[in-house]
Design a protein around this motif. Structure first.
Motif, short mmCIF file in Angstrom:
data_model
loop_
_atom_site.label_atom_id
_atom_site.label_comp_id
_atom_site.label_asym_id
_atom_site.label_seq_id
_atom_site.Cartn_x
_atom_site.Cartn_y
_atom_site.Cartn_z
N ALA A 9 -5.82 -6.86 -5.28
CA ALA A 9 -4.63 -6.13 -4.92
C ALA A 9 -3.47 -6.64 -5.85
O ALA A 9 -3.31 -8.03 -6.01
N THR A 10 -2.51 -5.55 -6.29
CA THR A 10 -1.43 -6.11 -7.26
C THR A 10 -0.20 -5.64 -6.71
O THR A 10 1.01 -5.89 -7.08
N GLY A 11 -0.20 -4.81 -5.46
CA GLY A 11 0.97 -4.19 -5.00
C GLY A 11 1.35 -2.71 -5.35
O GLY A 11 0.39 -2.02 -5.47
N GLY A 12 2.42 -2.45 -5.94
CA GLY A 12 2.85 -1.12 -6.08
C GLY A 12 3.18 -0.23 -4.87
O GLY A 12 3.21 -0.53 -3.46
N THR A 13 3.26 1.28 -5.11
CA THR A 13 3.52 2.28 -3.76
C THR A 13 2.69 2.14 -3.16
O THR A 13 2.74 2.52 -1.83
N ILE A 14 1.20 2.11 -3.50
CA ILE A 14 0.17 1.97 -2.33
C ILE A 14 0.26 1.24 -1.33
O ILE A 14 -0.31 1.17 -0.25
N GLY A 116 -3.82 3.70 -7.21
CA GLY A 116 -2.54 3.77 -6.76
C GLY A 116 -2.18 4.88 -6.02
O GLY A 116 -2.99 5.69 -5.31
N ALA A 117 -0.82 5.23 -5.58
CA ALA A 117 -0.58 5.95 -4.79
C ALA A 117 0.80 6.51 -5.47
O ALA A 117 1.63 5.59 -5.82
#
Length: 325
Positions: A9-14, A116-117
């Motif tokens: 996991a790297t973060g982001g909107t998801i 992603g999302a």
């Protein structure tokens, strides 16, 4: 047989939270991988998932300080006999750059899928869970191996070379060029549009923690030579021109870049247009320029960085690499 997949996991909107189901603004990277895997545990996915948090940030902040640990973790996972594939959760803004870098520097022995999302986890119509379920379906499929790094968004599977974010909003924000999607996926089905294309399983490039600096100069009406020069610092090893049309630029800027080429600067002509090939022009030989072909400016930058890191500086050799990308 249940597939065992490693989730990085790297973060982001998801993994983002808005605090309201209808809010426009949100904060990326708020949900930990442990929380996320607990969420998806109720979906009944046919896979055994284990997760590691590499980062939890907006993908606008992704760069070498995250790419290094991410690449190392994927290499370790691919070498693990108990791991059947890797999923990377990532923000969408720079997803295509991370995917392309990994595609060039990883072997194609097992599936590696980025996902992603476009909407945060507490929004109406959150697309992250479906995209993730689709990514599990792809990463667990034996036919996903040998296709390089893949991106799963909006029920489509894209090759890392082709994928690009085309829209700022909406769950259909990604397209591919020159190949469109290479497969269609849902949580319960997967259809490939062709056979695997990675002949041999070795990485195309080695991994470098410190890549040479390459600038992207965005061409526009009224761009002056002085403006271009200010973007070429003393440490810059290469320039990608995000040219108008088929990699074009003002004549005064061309003259400056020709002079810089003669001093050893690598120059690649790409296009600021969403789609289209940038072919070689008769003047490129004399100018010392390279044509980006199907790569957009941000991907051309990554390929040029890797080539320069490996000591490839001859324009003809750089052009061969772009022709074969």
């Amino acid at each position: 047989m249940t597939k065992r997949l490693t989730v990085l996991a790297t973060g982001g909107t998801i993994a983002g939270i808005a605090g309201s189901a209808i809010a426009k603004d949100y904060t990326s990277g708020q949900i930990s991988i442990e929380e996320y895997l607990e969420q998806v545990g109720g979906l009944g996915l046919a896979a055994e998932l284990s997760g590691t948090q590499i980062a939890n940030i907006d993908s606008a902040d992704i760069g070498p300080e995250v790419w290094g640990p991410l690449h190392a973790a994927i290499v370790d996972a691919l070498a693990d006999e108990t791991c059947d594939g890797v999923i990377v959760t990532h923000g969408t803004d720079t997803l295509e750059e991370t995917a392309f870098l990994l595609d060039l520097t990883l072997p194609a022995t097992k599936p590696v899928v980025l996902v992603g999302a476009m909407r945060p986890a507490d929004a109406v119509g959150y697309d992250g869970l479906r995209n993730f379920a689709n990514a599990v379906n792809v990463a667990g499929d034996d036919d996903a191996a040998g296709r390089g790094v893949l991106v799963v968004m909006g029920d489509r599977v894209f090759g890392a070379r082709d994928v690009r974010k085309m829209r700022t909003r909406g769950t259909d924000a990604f397209r591919g060029f020159p190949r469109e999607s290479v497969g269609l996926v849902s949580p319960s089905s997967l259809e490939w549009f062709g056979a695997p294309w990675r002949h041999g399983d070795k990485a195309h490039f080695g991994w470098y923690d410190d890549l040479p600096e390459v600038a992207i100069i965005y061409a526009h009406a009224g761009l002056t030579a002085a403006q271009a020069v200010r973007q070429i610092g003393s440490d810059i090893r290469g320039v990608v021109i995000a040219g108008v049309g088929e990699g074009n630029m003002p004549e005064t800027v061309r003259q400056i870049l020709v002079a810089k080429c003669a001093q050893g600067l690598a120059v690649v002509r790409a296009s600021r247009a969403d789609e289209g090939l940038v072919d070689r022009e008769p003047e490129d030989d004399a100018n010392g320029f390279v044509a980006a072909r199907a790569l957009n400016p941000q991907k051309a930058r990554i390929l040029l960085q890797l080539l320069l890191a490996e000591g490839v500086s001859d324009p003809a050799a750089i052009q061969r690499a772009f022709d074969g990308s």
